[in-house]
Design an enzyme around this catalytic site. Structure first.
Site, short mmCIF file in Angstrom:
data_model
loop_
_atom_site.label_atom_id
_atom_site.label_comp_id
_atom_site.label_asym_id
_atom_site.label_seq_id
_atom_site.Cartn_x
_atom_site.Cartn_y
_atom_site.Cartn_z
N GLU A 394 27.70 52.37 74.81
CA GLU A 394 27.55 52.11 73.30
C GLU A 394 27.82 50.96 72.39
O GLU A 394 28.84 50.76 72.60
CB GLU A 394 27.30 53.20 72.40
CG GLU A 394 27.19 54.57 72.53
CD GLU A 394 28.09 55.69 71.81
OE1 GLU A 394 28.74 55.29 70.90
OE2 GLU A 394 28.01 57.14 72.37
N LEU A 423 23.27 56.92 71.66
CA LEU A 423 24.76 57.79 71.48
C LEU A 423 24.60 59.15 72.21
O LEU A 423 24.03 59.87 71.24
CB LEU A 423 24.75 57.07 70.26
CG LEU A 423 26.42 57.53 69.73
CD1 LEU A 423 26.30 57.38 68.56
CD2 LEU A 423 26.67 59.22 69.48
N GLU A 425 27.49 60.62 75.33
CA GLU A 425 28.22 60.47 75.69
C GLU A 425 28.36 61.43 77.33
O GLU A 425 28.11 61.05 78.37
CB GLU A 425 29.73 61.26 75.62
CG GLU A 425 30.53 59.78 74.31
CD GLU A 425 29.90 60.34 73.15
OE1 GLU A 425 29.85 58.74 72.95
OE2 GLU A 425 28.52 60.83 72.80
N TYR A 451 35.64 61.06 72.42
CA TYR A 451 34.04 61.21 72.65
C TYR A 451 34.42 61.91 73.20
O TYR A 451 32.69 62.47 73.93
CB TYR A 451 33.31 59.81 71.90
CG TYR A 451 33.36 59.70 70.58
CD1 TYR A 451 33.66 59.81 69.72
CD2 TYR A 451 32.65 57.96 70.74
CE1 TYR A 451 34.37 59.28 68.43
CE2 TYR A 451 32.68 57.10 69.26
CZ TYR A 451 33.37 57.57 68.38
OH TYR A 451 33.51 56.84 66.91
N HIS A 496 39.32 58.38 66.45
CA HIS A 496 39.78 56.57 66.82
C HIS A 496 41.19 56.72 67.02
O HIS A 496 41.35 55.11 67.29
CB HIS A 496 39.40 55.90 65.39
CG HIS A 496 37.61 55.79 64.47
ND1 HIS A 496 37.65 56.71 63.94
CD2 HIS A 496 36.23 55.94 65.58
CE1 HIS A 496 36.47 56.12 63.44
NE2 HIS A 496 36.08 56.18 64.74
#
Length: 696
Positions: A394, A423, A425, A451, A496
């Site tokens: 991505e 998008l 995984e 992710y 994140h």
């Protein structure tokens, strides 16, 4: 219960519209598949068989094999006995039935898995082995289909012909799994953009998943009118109808290089597996109705129409039964794997000399680089050195990655080698797995560590297991880059800032690289690419986000966290030591390295070992540095439960280290937003306090 002979004598002939010799060959495959199932149950009753998930009722998939070329790569459902035997016959092999029963016996002489599992696979047959997974092989199948044209476009040798198509089969229950829906969506997403996607999806629909019924008409409802997906429907109990429709579907895919969905209506005979008691959830009338649809009876009708007598058909049945039982008796008791070392042999880490020989050319430079810049330079060198290498994920293409790590690579090497994906995984990893078995060197990126978790089975169940279940006849070389760990400023939250890597550390055979310094990052990335190219290694390359653009180490402006592009390699499984303090060894990695170096500057007598590799751990370096001081502090930025420190301490104890031990870690918590993150992440002050406590 009426016997097969009684049923055949009561059949009416039916006209066969295809080649008579083909009919005889397909019936032989169907008989072989059925009697392999029955022999497996006999072997289990004798204590010499260990697998009874059979293909009874699904023998119509022989028609799918007949509609394909023997060089078309196949990733098969576990009820694909007749397909496998047909493919073996197409390739001139008379050992297909023995292959299956060797797998049932867990014999080391079984040609693909060598006694590790009963799978349908053989390199000479272009059958890539799959285990008893729930559609988890579909993302790889999509990746192989994508890679056929991509390898040809890049001029890279591939084991598959450029005009091949990919076939993958799965059950109606598995069609609902996220891996199936994601892979099919990814195939359509690529095809919609005009990319070749020659994928034939075969759903063998017997209407039940173990004991759970599939609603009538659901497969047609879900896939029959999907835009961009050509849909075919065939009666899998009728060999003539199945062959006609499978041929039409395969021809469509081959000519148009677009995906198609073939629903093959089947029945399930003999239950889900040997231990399954169907009468607990299916009525006698339902079971009897399925027996009337036995595909062997359907094919017997065509044999009668082709001039065979009932007695000749019964003789074929009985001869195959005798052959299967004879082979079952021959393979029973054959040697099995007898040591852990033998079982795990395909999972060994790459040989250092093989990796060293495969290292690419590198450009030398005295320019000081950040970690991000160093990884970017290394990716460019890998792409320049290995024409089969591709970087994808991505945002990695036009944008150059969220953090700019892949900036400029698409412009330099073109969109065929550096490109953006959808998008998803699971599909990103599936694309990598399919590319790896197709002659390419995939370097996919997962944008954030958090992710990965919805797709990690593509690593555990597919990537890591392929060499294991094929005795390294198949491998999926791959370098998976993941941006991760905590301490990221200005963009927080657990999605994140994720420090959960326990799911990676227990996957056998997967290399885990965790660089901290810019020069190490480049050299380690080269090592991972060389290991993939030389040994088919799957590597996970964990890049600490908070260190991407770090320039300073001790104070603002000192630029001591910059480094020149490396000229020397970093061997897999070797750490890096800083200092020669004789009182305490701090063992760390990732963000822990600069924190520990600052602690070492304030606390006399401390040396720091950067593990660099989390699998395999640098055991030799760890023992040497621990013994040198007799005191070890593990500074682990991952969680206390399931974190890296558990493995480090266990390794020291297992090897007889008797000095003092302590560890500091992050909390067993998700990482929150804002300043609260510092309450759960490992802090430099915590490392220093623990170091002084050990020294006191």
């Amino acid at each position: 219960m009426r016997t097969f002979a009684d049923r055949v004598r009561g059949l009416a002939p039916a006209p066969w519209e295809h080649d008579a010799e083909l009919l005889r060959g397909l019936f032989d495959a169907q008989l072989g598949s059925r009697h392999a199932d029955l022999a497996a149950r006999w072997m289990q009753s004798q204590g010499t068989g260990f697998y009874t998930i059979g293909s009874a009722g699904h023998e119509g998939n022989a028609a799918v094999a007949a509609a394909l070329e023997p060089t078309d790569p196949a990733l098969l459902h576990y009820r694909s006995g007749a397909f496998y035997l047909t493919r073996a016959a197409q390739c001139g092999s008379k050992d297909g039935l023995r292959d299956i029963l060797l797998g049932v016996a867990a014999a080391t002489s079984e040609p693909i898995a060598g006694g590790r599992h009963k799978v349908f696979g053989r390199a000479e047959l272009a059958v890539i082995p799959q285990t008893s997974t729930i559609a988890s092989h579909l993302p790889r199948a999509m990746g192989v289909a994508f890679s056929l044209a991509r390898a040809a476009k890049l001029g890279v040798p591939s084991p598959w012909p450029a005009d091949a198509i990919v076939v993958t089969s799965f059950g109606d229950a598995s069609a609902n799994h996220s891996t199936a829906t994601g892979a099919i969506n990814a195939a359509l997403h690529a095809s919609y953009q005009g990319l070749p996607m020659p994928l034939l999806l075969v759903c063998e629909d017997n209407g039940i998943g173990i004991s759970v019924r599939t609603p009538d008409g659901w497969i047609r409802q879900a896939y029959g009118s999907r835009p961009g997906l050509r849909y075919f429907d065939a009666d899998g109990t009728d060999l003539d109808a199945a062959l006609s429709m499978a041929t039409e579907a395969a021809t469509f895919v081959r000519r148009n290089r677009r995906p198609a969905f073939l629903r093959l209506r089947t029945v399930r005979l003999l239950g889900h597996a040997g231990s399954d008691v169907e009468t607990a959830y299916r009525s006698p009338a339902e079971l009897a109705a399925d027996e009337e649809l036995d595909p062997l009876l359907g094919t017997a009708r065509y044999l009668l129409g082709a001039g065979y007598t009932a007695d000749e058909i019964i003789e074929l049945y009985e001869d195959k039964q005798a052959e299967a039982l004879r082979i079952a008796a021959e393979v029973a008791g054959l040697p099995q794997l007898t040591s852990a070392a033998a079982v795990a042999a395909p999972l060994r880490f790459p040989a250092p000399e093989a990796v060293a020989d495969a290292l690419p050319e590198r450009t030398s430079s005295t320019e000081l680089l950040t970690l991000s810049q160093s990884v970017n330079r290394a990716l460019g060198d890998v792409l320049a050195s290995y024409p089969e290498a591709m970087v994808f994920g991505e945002d990695v293409g036009r944008k150059g990655g969220v953090y700019g790590v892949t900036r400029g690579l698409q412009k330099a090497f073109g969109p065929a080698r550096v490109f953006d994906t959808l998008l998803d995984e699971q599909s990103i990893l599936g694309l990598g797995l399919g590319a790896g078995v197709s002659g390419l060197l995939p370097i996919p990126e997962i944008q954030y560590l958090a992710y990965l978790h919805n797709a990690e089975d593509q690593l555990r169940g597919e990537a890591a297991s392929l060499k294991f279940f094929s005795q390294e006849q198949y491998a999926n070389p791959m370098v998976l880059r993941i941006a991760g760990y905590g301490y990221q400023k200005g963009f927080g939250g657990h999605f994140h800032n994720d420090d959960a890597i326990g799911v990676l550390r227990d996957i056998p055979g997967v290399v885990i690289a965790s660089p901290s310094r810019p020069d190490d990052a480049a050299a380690m990335l080269h090592a991972c690419a060389a290991a993939a190219r030389s040994s088919g290694t799957v590597s996970v390359f964990l890049e600490p986000i908070a260190l991407y653009h770090r320039r300073d180490l001790y104070e603002d402006g000192d630029e001591q966290w910059l480094a020149a592009y490396p000229s020397e390699p970093v061997p897999i499984g070797r750490g890096r030591t800083y200092g020669d303090g004789s009182e305490l060894t701090i063992v760390t990695f990732g963000n822990g390295v600069p924190m520990s170096l600052r602690v070492a500057a304030r606390v006399p007598g401390v040396r720091v070992l950067d593990l660099r590799w989390l699998a395999p751990l640098p055991v030799e370096d760890l023992l040497r540095e621990a013994t040198a001081t007799g005191r070890v502090l593990v500074a682990d930025e991952t969680r206390r439960s399931g974190g890296v420190s558990e493995g480090v301490l266990a390794t020291l104890i297992d090897h007889g280290y008797a000095g003092r031990l302590a560890r500091v870690t992050s909390y067993d918590s998700y990482v929150p937003l804002g300043a609260a993150a510092h309450e759960v992440l490992l802090a430099e002050q915590t490392i220093e306090r623990a170091a002084r406590d050990l020294l006191s």
